[in-house]
Design a protein around this motif. Structure first.
Motif, short mmCIF file in Angstrom:
data_model
loop_
_atom_site.label_atom_id
_atom_site.label_comp_id
_atom_site.label_asym_id
_atom_site.label_seq_id
_atom_site.Cartn_x
_atom_site.Cartn_y
_atom_site.Cartn_z
N UNK A 87 49.64 47.19 -37.31
CA UNK A 87 49.67 45.72 -37.35
C UNK A 87 50.71 45.15 -36.39
N UNK A 88 51.80 45.86 -36.17
CA UNK A 88 52.85 45.36 -35.30
C UNK A 88 52.48 45.54 -33.83
N UNK A 89 51.77 46.61 -33.50
CA UNK A 89 51.28 46.78 -32.13
C UNK A 89 50.22 45.74 -31.81
N UNK A 90 49.39 45.44 -32.79
CA UNK A 90 48.39 44.38 -32.60
C UNK A 90 49.06 43.03 -32.36
N UNK A 91 50.24 42.84 -32.98
CA UNK A 91 50.96 41.57 -32.82
C UNK A 91 51.69 41.50 -31.49
N UNK A 92 51.65 42.57 -30.68
CA UNK A 92 52.25 42.53 -29.36
C UNK A 92 53.59 43.20 -29.24
N UNK A 94 56.34 46.26 -28.77
CA UNK A 94 56.34 47.49 -27.98
C UNK A 94 56.23 48.71 -28.88
N UNK A 95 56.05 49.88 -28.28
CA UNK A 95 55.85 51.11 -29.04
C UNK A 95 57.05 51.42 -29.94
N UNK A 96 58.26 51.37 -29.37
CA UNK A 96 59.45 51.68 -30.17
C UNK A 96 59.73 50.59 -31.19
N UNK A 97 59.56 49.34 -30.81
CA UNK A 97 59.78 48.24 -31.75
C UNK A 97 58.80 48.32 -32.92
N UNK A 98 57.54 48.65 -32.65
CA UNK A 98 56.56 48.79 -33.72
C UNK A 98 56.93 49.93 -34.65
N UNK A 124 64.33 44.84 -27.79
CA UNK A 124 63.19 44.18 -28.44
C UNK A 124 63.05 44.61 -29.88
N UNK A 125 63.37 45.88 -30.18
CA UNK A 125 63.28 46.36 -31.55
C UNK A 125 64.33 45.74 -32.45
N UNK A 126 65.57 45.62 -31.98
CA UNK A 126 66.62 45.00 -32.78
C UNK A 126 66.28 43.54 -33.08
N UNK A 127 65.75 42.84 -32.08
CA UNK A 127 65.37 41.43 -32.28
C UNK A 127 64.18 41.31 -33.22
N UNK A 128 63.22 42.24 -33.10
CA UNK A 128 62.06 42.20 -33.99
C UNK A 128 62.48 42.44 -35.44
N UNK A 129 63.43 43.35 -35.67
CA UNK A 129 63.94 43.58 -37.02
C UNK A 129 64.60 42.31 -37.56
#
Length: 391
Positions: A87-92, A94-98, A124-129
């Motif tokens: 679901x997170x990859x579908x939302x755009x 990145x691989x590590x952030x997802x 991007x992962x830290x911001x997504x969290x």
């Protein structure tokens, strides 16, 4: 099987305020198995690699979510896109952030902290969290010639050139409306850098370390973000050490069927979680893994559970009492040619006369009668009338 494991912990377990996201190895020597990996830095380098997350209470780690690393075996479409995106990859994302979002999904919106090593230092992962209510922090490491996005690593190193040991500083910037922080601490020959969206530079008074510089031992106290990272970064590793040593199920369970090997991995995790959970409840150090395993095996063999897993309750035996009914107190006459009841032989003694009389044990009147409640006691009619109400 892995999804069932994760769903169980999502429903039944609530992690503590800080967790550690890292990798675990499920040793396997067949390079043709799905998702086979070779990770030289690991104590058990061959087999399946899992991303795993664990929380800890004074070092008693509990692993509450795992995900196998599919690597090149992850199916793709002819276009090159993932065949089964999350679901997170579908939302755009990145691989590590997802990946970071999938591993922390049960604690989204709860404001808890997750610390990670340099393998997850993705801005991007830290911001997504942060957008999903999780405060992530990751150790920053330079990849070849490049630093992670929005991390001016060379400028930070130049700023700390000549600074005192233990000097701390936070560099702040705003990305997509979110405050992005880089917490730094000057060490002997390098600068420790953590990317995060939270934390203060307060010194933790009970977390002191030291370095020998020029033959002189110098100490300093860690700031809050670095202290949290250093105290939690070994949670997954400590859990893996208990799972592998001294006798790991993966080495003793000789199987060549890949699904069974994945089952041993989950079973070993549950075993370590059980011993650490009991230690938490007792507020004691966790006992040796082999000792707990022996106790667990004995309890599983000698259990009082039915097929449905319910405890079989055996009622306690009640002391037997003599019933006082009218049928137990009947006045009868002894057989002919019989005297008193012989206790040693448990039968009537022989008599010379056909209707031999014996004195009543209560009044002395000669009679041949007795009460059925006790054959050895001779009792006349009058005494029997008094005997029934007493009983």
């Amino acid at each position: 099987m892995i999804s069932a494991f994760n769903d169980q912990y999502t429903e039944k377990y609530s992690p503590s305020w800080i967790s550690c996201l890292n990798e675990s190895m499920n040793s396997w020597m067949d390079k043709f198995c799905p998702g086979f990996m070779c990770v030289p830095r690991k104590p058990h380098p061959f087999g399946n690699e899992y991303h795993s997350i664990a929380d800890g209470d004074q070092g008693r780690a509990i692993m509450w979510r795992v995900e196998i690393v599919e690597g090149k075996d992850r199916p793709k479409l002819a276009s090159g896109a993932w065949a089964y995106p999350c679901e997170f990859e579908t939302a755009g994302e990145s691989k590590t952030a997802a990946l970071m979002l999938r591993m922390t999904k049960p604690i989204h919106g709860k404001g808890k902290v997750v610390t990670m090593d340099s393998g997850f230092c993705v801005t991007a992962g830290i911001l997504a969290l942060h957008r999903r209510g999780v405060f992530g922090q990751a150790l920053i490491k330079k990849r070849g010639r490049y630093w992670p996005r929005s991390v001016p690593g060379d400028d930070i190193d130049a700023y700390f050139e000549g600074k005192e040991l233990g000097e701390t500083m936070s560099f702040e910037q705003e990305i997509d409306g979110i405050k992005f922080l880089i917490h730094c601490t000057k060490d002997e020959s390098y600068v420790t850098k953590l990317m995060s969206t939270h934390g203060m530079l307060d010194k933790i008074q009970d977390h002191q370390t030291g370095r020998r510089i020029g033959g002189v031992w110098r100490t300093f106290k860690y700031c809050e973000p670095v202290s949290h990272h250093n105290r939690a970064k070994h949670l997954v590793d400590d859990h893996n050490n208990r799972r592998h040593d001294p006798i790991g199920l993966e080495q003793t369970w000789r199987t060549k069927w890949w699904p069974t090997r994945q089952f041993t991995f989950l079973l070993a995790i549950a075993e370590v979680n059980a011993v650490n959970s009991r230690a938490r409840a007792r507020k004691e150090p966790a006992e040796p893994q082999l000792k707990f395993r022996r106790e667990l095996a004995e309890g599983m063999i000698n259990n009082n559970l039915d097929n449905a897993g319910n405890v079989i309750v055996v009622p306690a035996a009640m002391p037997r009492q003599r019933r006082s009914t009218r049928a137990n107190h009947v006045l009868e006459s002894r057989p002919v040619f019989r005297g008193k009841w012989d206790i040693s032989k448990n039968k009537w003694s022989k008599a010379k006369q056909k209707y031999q009389k014996v004195r009543c044990d209560f009044c002395g009147f000669k009679c041949r009668t007795f009460c059925t409640c006790d054959k050895k006691v001779t009792m006349c009619v009058n005494c029997f009338a008094d005997h029934k109400p007493r009983v």
